[in-house]
Design a protein around this motif. Sequence first.
Motif, mmCIF file in Angstrom:
data_model
loop_
_atom_site.group_PDB
_atom_site.id
_atom_site.type_symbol
_atom_site.label_atom_id
_atom_site.label_comp_id
_atom_site.label_asym_id
_atom_site.label_seq_id
_atom_site.Cartn_x
_atom_site.Cartn_y
_atom_site.Cartn_z
ATOM 1 N N GLN A 17 35.365 2.957 26.843
ATOM 2 C CA GLN A 17 34.572 4.155 26.560
ATOM 3 C C GLN A 17 34.954 4.740 25.194
ATOM 4 O O GLN A 17 36.071 4.544 24.702
ATOM 5 C CB GLN A 17 34.785 5.201 27.652
ATOM 6 N N VAL A 18 34.008 5.484 24.603
ATOM 7 C CA VAL A 18 34.231 5.978 23.244
ATOM 8 C C VAL A 18 34.377 7.495 23.199
ATOM 9 O O VAL A 18 34.182 8.119 22.167
ATOM 10 C CB VAL A 18 33.060 5.547 22.326
ATOM 11 N N ALA A 19 34.735 8.098 24.313
ATOM 12 C CA ALA A 19 34.818 9.558 24.366
ATOM 13 C C ALA A 19 35.801 10.113 23.342
ATOM 14 O O ALA A 19 35.614 11.218 22.824
ATOM 15 C CB ALA A 19 35.211 10.010 25.772
ATOM 16 N N ASP A 20 36.865 9.382 23.070
ATOM 17 C CA ASP A 20 37.885 9.876 22.150
ATOM 18 C C ASP A 20 37.609 9.459 20.708
ATOM 19 O O ASP A 20 38.482 9.566 19.847
ATOM 20 C CB ASP A 20 39.265 9.364 22.576
ATOM 21 N N HIS A 21 36.389 8.977 20.429
ATOM 22 C CA HIS A 21 36.002 8.565 19.083
ATOM 23 C C HIS A 21 34.955 9.520 18.512
ATOM 24 O O HIS A 21 34.335 10.301 19.228
ATOM 25 C CB HIS A 21 35.404 7.151 19.110
ATOM 26 N N VAL A 22 34.773 9.429 17.203
ATOM 27 C CA VAL A 22 33.658 10.085 16.532
ATOM 28 C C VAL A 22 32.559 9.038 16.371
ATOM 29 O O VAL A 22 32.816 7.930 15.897
ATOM 30 C CB VAL A 22 34.073 10.630 15.152
ATOM 31 N N LEU A 23 31.348 9.366 16.776
ATOM 32 C CA LEU A 23 30.220 8.459 16.582
ATOM 33 C C LEU A 23 29.674 8.656 15.173
ATOM 34 O O LEU A 23 29.425 9.778 14.739
ATOM 35 C CB LEU A 23 29.125 8.741 17.605
ATOM 36 N N PHE A 24 29.490 7.559 14.473
ATOM 37 C CA PHE A 24 28.972 7.594 13.105
ATOM 38 C C PHE A 24 27.652 6.843 13.058
ATOM 39 O O PHE A 24 27.588 5.645 13.355
ATOM 40 C CB PHE A 24 29.993 6.954 12.154
ATOM 41 N N LEU A 25 26.589 7.558 12.702
ATOM 42 C CA LEU A 25 25.268 6.966 12.513
ATOM 43 C C LEU A 25 24.843 7.205 11.065
ATOM 44 O O LEU A 25 24.624 8.347 10.664
ATOM 45 C CB LEU A 25 24.245 7.591 13.463
ATOM 46 N N CYS A 26 24.751 6.140 10.305
ATOM 47 C CA CYS A 26 24.377 6.228 8.897
ATOM 48 C C CYS A 26 23.047 5.517 8.691
ATOM 49 O O CYS A 26 22.948 4.303 8.843
ATOM 50 C CB CYS A 26 25.459 5.599 8.024
ATOM 51 N N TRP A 27 22.024 6.278 8.394
ATOM 52 C CA TRP A 27 20.678 5.754 8.218
ATOM 53 C C TRP A 27 20.214 4.924 9.423
ATOM 54 O O TRP A 27 19.786 3.768 9.278
ATOM 55 C CB TRP A 27 20.574 4.929 6.928
ATOM 56 N N PRO A 28 20.287 5.501 10.635
ATOM 57 C CA PRO A 28 19.717 4.782 11.784
ATOM 58 C C PRO A 28 18.214 4.625 11.581
ATOM 59 O O PRO A 28 17.583 5.481 10.952
ATOM 60 C CB PRO A 28 20.032 5.714 12.967
ATOM 61 N N PRO A 29 17.621 3.549 12.074
ATOM 62 C CA PRO A 29 16.195 3.297 11.805
ATOM 63 C C PRO A 29 15.298 4.413 12.321
ATOM 64 O O PRO A 29 15.565 5.015 13.356
ATOM 65 C CB PRO A 29 15.930 1.975 12.543
ATOM 66 N N GLY A 30 14.236 4.667 11.562
ATOM 67 C CA GLY A 30 13.271 5.689 11.936
ATOM 68 C C GLY A 30 11.980 5.079 12.420
ATOM 69 O O GLY A 30 11.969 4.013 13.044
ATOM 70 N N TRP A 31 10.873 5.751 12.120
ATOM 71 C CA TRP A 31 9.548 5.246 12.474
ATOM 72 C C TRP A 31 9.425 4.947 13.970
ATOM 73 O O TRP A 31 8.832 3.962 14.376
ATOM 74 C CB TRP A 31 9.202 4.008 11.652
ATOM 75 N N GLY A 32 10.035 5.815 14.802
ATOM 76 C CA GLY A 32 9.898 5.670 16.241
ATOM 77 C C GLY A 32 10.902 4.738 16.890
ATOM 78 O O GLY A 32 10.933 4.619 18.125
#
Length: 294
Positions: free
Chosen positions: A211-226
Amino acid sequence: MRQEAWHRRGQCGKLVCMAQLAMTSARWDELTALLNDEQRLQSEYPKVAEYLDMATRLPGTGDANTDAAFDLRLVHFMTGGSDVSSNPYWDIVEPFVFEHEGRRVVNGGRAEGSARLAFAQMVLQATYAYAIPSPQTIEWISRFCADLPIVELGAGRGYWAAQLSRSGLVVEAYDVEPPDKTKNTSFPGATGQADVWHPVNDLHGFATRAQVADHVLFLCWPPGWGDTMSSEALTSFEESGGRRLIYIGESKGGKTGNDAFFDALTARWRLDSVDPHFVSWWTEADVAQGWVRK
């Protein structure tokens, strides 16, 4: 043709260019030999060759010295490997960052940029990353994380992961199509460039990890357009108990993230920090934000 173009772009002067880049005479001679050998340049660095061929046909900033300096930096850092830079993306664009309407943008000093710079943007984004990791932004992320490890989803080549790792953070990077293991249309392979800058695992590896509860989630330019990637990643992170998120991308309705992602942020998260020094391409509206769970 390229030799003539190289000399035209070099009108800023050998000593000036070398001083700007802290380049040795030996390195200058290496670059000159490479650029004077059409076949070798095409064979060893086809993306650099493609850029130089196209750049001569596109209008620049209107300042020949500025265009020459940019071309030289691109050639130097894209062909020099780790011997000349650990963050070549930033080293290429840094002198061409200007303040515009309260933002720091790469535009070469012109509000409208240039066609040549727009083509360079495409080349650099495919080679490194869509967003620009300036040292100040890396420092901002380090402060926000407060020594917590990072899980990055949609890591691409792992370029941001590499910069964050160099700053002392622990980073795990994942992508649905790791460029060193499978074809990735956003980050195509090419001779003379790195497939990845940091180990990038596939999503099977992410699904089987702890599990990643003790982590920071990093989203850099996640895809758009739905595309549902961003909302699904956030939901999974919430279900695991995660409480800190770094998001780099555009606002709702832009090129990154889907509506469900932004709706979830509004409903269940609080904007805690925004990087005031974030650097973007002048064509983009991306920002760097730190969110915490309400």
